[in-house]
Structures are given as C-alpha cells and as structure tokens.
Design a protein around this motif. Structure first.
Motif, PDB file in Angstrom:
ATOM      1  N   GLN A  55       1.124  -1.493  -0.453  1.00 19.86           N
ATOM      2  CA  GLN A  55       0.223  -0.295  -0.261  1.00 19.86           C
ATOM      3  C   GLN A  55       0.950   1.184  -0.205  1.00 19.86           C
ATOM      4  N   LEU A  56       1.661   0.997  -0.616  1.00 24.93           N
ATOM      5  CA  LEU A  56       2.746   2.403  -0.085  1.00 24.93           C
ATOM      6  C   LEU A  56       2.193   3.530  -1.306  1.00 24.93           C
ATOM      7  N   ASP A  57       2.030   3.250  -2.361  1.00 21.69           N
ATOM      8  CA  ASP A  57       1.362   4.686  -3.206  1.00 21.69           C
ATOM      9  C   ASP A  57       0.227   5.452  -2.177  1.00 21.69           C
ATOM     10  N   LYS A  58      -0.802   4.593  -1.521  1.00 21.26           N
ATOM     11  CA  LYS A  58      -1.811   5.155  -0.878  1.00 21.26           C
ATOM     12  C   LYS A  58      -0.900   5.820   0.187  1.00 21.26           C
ATOM     13  N   LEU A  59       0.188   5.122   1.254  1.00 24.24           N
ATOM     14  CA  LEU A  59       0.449   5.958   2.569  1.00 24.24           C
ATOM     15  C   LEU A  59       0.902   6.652   1.944  1.00 24.24           C
ATOM     16  N   ALA A  60       2.020   7.052   0.953  1.00 22.91           N
ATOM     17  CA  ALA A  60       2.863   8.092   0.481  1.00 22.91           C
ATOM     18  C   ALA A  60       1.023   9.247   0.667  1.00 22.91           C
ATOM     19  N   ARG A  61       1.058   8.983  -0.386  1.00 22.87           N
ATOM     20  CA  ARG A  61      -0.454  10.047  -0.507  1.00 22.87           C
ATOM     21  C   ARG A  61      -1.144  10.679   0.998  1.00 22.87           C
ATOM     22  N   GLU A  62      -1.282   9.774   1.409  1.00 20.16           N
ATOM     23  CA  GLU A  62      -1.862  10.238   3.456  1.00 20.16           C
ATOM     24  C   GLU A  62      -0.250  10.811   4.035  1.00 20.16           C
ATOM     25  N   ILE A  63       0.616  10.687   3.499  1.00 20.13           N
ATOM     26  CA  ILE A  63       1.777  10.959   4.339  1.00 20.13           C
ATOM     27  C   ILE A  63       1.462  12.754   3.946  1.00 20.13           C
ATOM     28  N   HIS A  64       1.922  12.707   2.419  1.00 20.46           N
ATOM     29  CA  HIS A  64       2.137  13.649   1.450  1.00 20.46           C
ATOM     30  C   HIS A  64       0.897  14.457   1.524  1.00 20.46           C
ATOM     31  N   LEU A 117      16.206  11.386  -5.649  1.00 22.61           N
ATOM     32  CA  LEU A 117      15.345  12.950  -6.079  1.00 22.61           C
ATOM     33  C   LEU A 117      15.020  13.457  -4.154  1.00 22.61           C
ATOM     34  N   THR A 118      14.325  12.327  -3.882  1.00 22.21           N
ATOM     35  CA  THR A 118      13.174  12.178  -2.385  1.00 22.21           C
ATOM     36  C   THR A 118      14.954  12.588  -1.287  1.00 22.21           C
ATOM     37  N   LEU A 119      14.966  12.203  -1.070  1.00 21.23           N
ATOM     38  CA  LEU A 119      16.981  12.223  -0.645  1.00 21.23           C
ATOM     39  C   LEU A 119      17.357  13.447  -0.847  1.00 21.23           C
ATOM     40  N   LYS A 120      18.049  14.018  -2.319  1.00 18.87           N
ATOM     41  CA  LYS A 120      18.123  15.503  -2.283  1.00 18.87           C
ATOM     42  C   LYS A 120      17.042  17.072  -1.790  1.00 18.87           C
ATOM     43  N   ASN A 121      16.013  16.472  -2.532  1.00 17.05           N
ATOM     44  CA  ASN A 121      15.006  17.472  -1.780  1.00 17.05           C
ATOM     45  C   ASN A 121      15.129  17.649  -0.610  1.00 17.05           C
ATOM     46  N   THR A 122      15.301  16.565   0.258  1.00 18.27           N
ATOM     47  CA  THR A 122      15.247  16.672   2.340  1.00 18.27           C
ATOM     48  C   THR A 122      15.640  18.079   3.165  1.00 18.27           C
ATOM     49  N   LEU A 123      16.941  18.246   1.739  1.00 16.13           N
ATOM     50  CA  LEU A 123      18.184  19.201   1.762  1.00 16.13           C
ATOM     51  C   LEU A 123      17.240  20.627   2.173  1.00 16.13           C
ATOM     52  N   THR A 124      16.722  20.798   1.059  1.00 16.96           N
ATOM     53  CA  THR A 124      15.995  21.754   0.357  1.00 16.96           C
ATOM     54  C   THR A 124      14.067  22.322   0.724  1.00 16.96           C
ATOM     55  N   CYS A 125      13.571  20.950   1.032  1.00 19.47           N
ATOM     56  CA  CYS A 125      12.500  21.355   1.477  1.00 19.47           C
ATOM     57  C   CYS A 125      11.780  20.453   2.976  1.00 19.47           C
ATOM     58  N   PRO A 126      11.989  21.639   3.470  1.00 18.42           N
ATOM     59  CA  PRO A 126      11.013  21.009   4.922  1.00 18.42           C
ATOM     60  C   PRO A 126      10.048  20.196   4.379  1.00 18.42           C
ATOM     61  N   ALA A 127       9.216  20.267   3.386  1.00 17.56           N
ATOM     62  CA  ALA A 127       7.683  19.008   3.999  1.00 17.56           C
ATOM     63  C   ALA A 127       8.708  17.691   2.675  1.00 17.56           C
ATOM     64  N   ALA A 128       9.520  17.268   2.672  1.00 17.64           N
ATOM     65  CA  ALA A 128      10.492  16.468   1.703  1.00 17.64           C
ATOM     66  C   ALA A 128      10.639  15.923   3.198  1.00 17.64           C
ATOM     67  N   TYR A 129      11.763  16.866   3.679  1.00 20.01           N
ATOM     68  CA  TYR A 129      11.936  16.151   5.179  1.00 20.01           C
ATOM     69  C   TYR A 129      10.666  15.608   5.659  1.00 20.01           C
ATOM     70  N   LEU A 130      10.269  16.057   6.191  1.00 24.00           N
ATOM     71  CA  LEU A 130       8.749  15.734   7.104  1.00 24.00           C
ATOM     72  C   LEU A 130       8.368  14.548   6.679  1.00 24.00           C
ATOM     73  N   PHE A 131       8.483  14.798   4.585  1.00 19.65           N
ATOM     74  CA  PHE A 131       7.585  13.644   4.333  1.00 19.65           C
ATOM     75  C   PHE A 131       8.487  11.616   4.502  1.00 19.65           C
ATOM     76  N   VAL A 132      10.035  12.402   4.657  1.00 22.35           N
ATOM     77  CA  VAL A 132      10.701  11.173   4.732  1.00 22.35           C
ATOM     78  C   VAL A 132      10.576  10.471   6.376  1.00 22.35           C
ATOM     79  N   GLU A 133      10.400  11.681   6.630  1.00 19.49           N
ATOM     80  CA  GLU A 133      10.989  11.610   8.765  1.00 19.49           C
ATOM     81  C   GLU A 133       9.071  10.627   8.784  1.00 19.49           C
ATOM     82  N   LYS A 134       7.941  11.199   8.432  1.00 18.98           N
ATOM     83  CA  LYS A 134       6.462  10.243   8.403  1.00 18.98           C
ATOM     84  C   LYS A 134       6.706   9.008   8.232  1.00 18.98           C
ATOM     85  N   LEU A 135       6.868   8.486   7.101  1.00 20.66           N
ATOM     86  CA  LEU A 135       6.838   7.677   6.042  1.00 20.66           C
ATOM     87  C   LEU A 135       8.293   6.583   7.192  1.00 20.66           C
TER      88      LEU A 135
END
Length: 165
Positions: free
Chosen positions: A35-44, A142-160
């Motif tokens: 269910q990764l796509d569904k989970l990723a969407r919820e976290i996003h 790209l996700t990893l790189k974006n965590t360095l620029t975007c607080p939302a990307a960082y929080l996304f990975v943390e919550k995931l």
C-alpha cells in the motif's frame, strides 16, 4: 511579525539524517510495501496540512525548474511574448542541456513568497517536491536531495519512516 519556516534548521536536520534516510529509502526500493502509494499520498497530504509553502518558498529561492517546451510556450503566451524573447530574457541552457533560469531566486517569486505566474507555472514547480508521486521509491535520489531544500520533503521521509517501522 509574519510566521516563517526555519529553513536552515530543516537543512541541518536533513544533513544529519542523510545516511538514515538513504538507507531507509534504499530498503523501500528493494521491497516496497503493498500500500505504499496510498500511504505516501496520506503522508503527503498530512505534511502539506502542516507546512505552508508560502512561509518558506526555498525551492523558488534556490532550485530552478527544468523548463520543458510546453512550460516555455505556456508562460510566454501568458506574458504575450514570443518564445525567443521569453527565453532570451529569462532562460539559459545548463551543462546538462536543460533550459533553466538565468539567475535565482525565481524572477516570478514575489517578496510575499507568492508566485506571480502560479496558474501557468512550470510542471516541475507544480509537482515539487514530488512526494505525491506514485511509486515514490523510483525517485529515491530526488527525494533524498529534496530533503535538503524542502522542509516538507524532510517531514515526508521522517513520517514515512515512522509509519513503516
């Protein structure tokens, strides 16, 4: 005083967690949960209910989008400019052969952190930070790189990580 997001704080957190995030995302790619796509969407959606991009706009200040021909055509039309004139004024070709802004921050970013061409902005801007994309594990780099620029990307990975551990 206007509320803001402490971009440097998130950048430092992301730097500290790069190895952990890389390892987690790599495992995710090897064996993505059903269910990764569904989970990723919820976290996003969850992350973007917490983060107001207009309090940050770090992507607009530091990462220029890769302009596709459709973007250039749409934005030039919006300004009632001919394509060569638009490109000459705003764009250059980078070392990868991509069309990007001549300079940063984005020339369409206002002092209020709002985009003056929001309705016609480039596809790359509309999709950033790409955390609502299906099969997110395919863009780990790209996700990893974006965590360095975007607080939302960082929080996304943390919550995931939190939800999948």
């Amino acid at each position: 005083m206007t509320e803001t997001i402490d971009i440097e704080h998130y950048h430092q957190l992301a730097l500290q967690k790069q190895k952990v995030h890389r390892k987690f995302l790599s495992k995710l790619k090897q064996k993505p949960p059903k269910q990764l796509d569904k989970l990723a969407r919820e976290i996003h959606d969850d992350v973007f209910s917490e983060i107001d991009c207009t309090l940050c706009a770090n992507c607009c200040k530091s990462l220029g989008p890769d302009f596709k021909e459709a973007d250039i055509t749409r934005i030039a039309k919006y300004f009632k400019m001919k394509l060569p004139a638009f490109e000459a004024e705003f764009l250059q070709v980078d070392e990868d052969g991509d069309k990007v802004f001549k300079s940063m921050p984005c020339p369409f970013l206002g002092g209020d952190n709002l985009c003056s061409i929001y309705d016609v902005r480039p596809k790359a801007c509309r999709e950033f930070p790409h955390t609502d994309r299906k099969k997110i594990y395919q863009i780990n780099h790209l996700t990893l790189k974006n965590t360095l620029t975007c607080p939302a990307a960082y929080l996304f990975v943390e919550k995931l990580m939190e939800r999948l551990s």
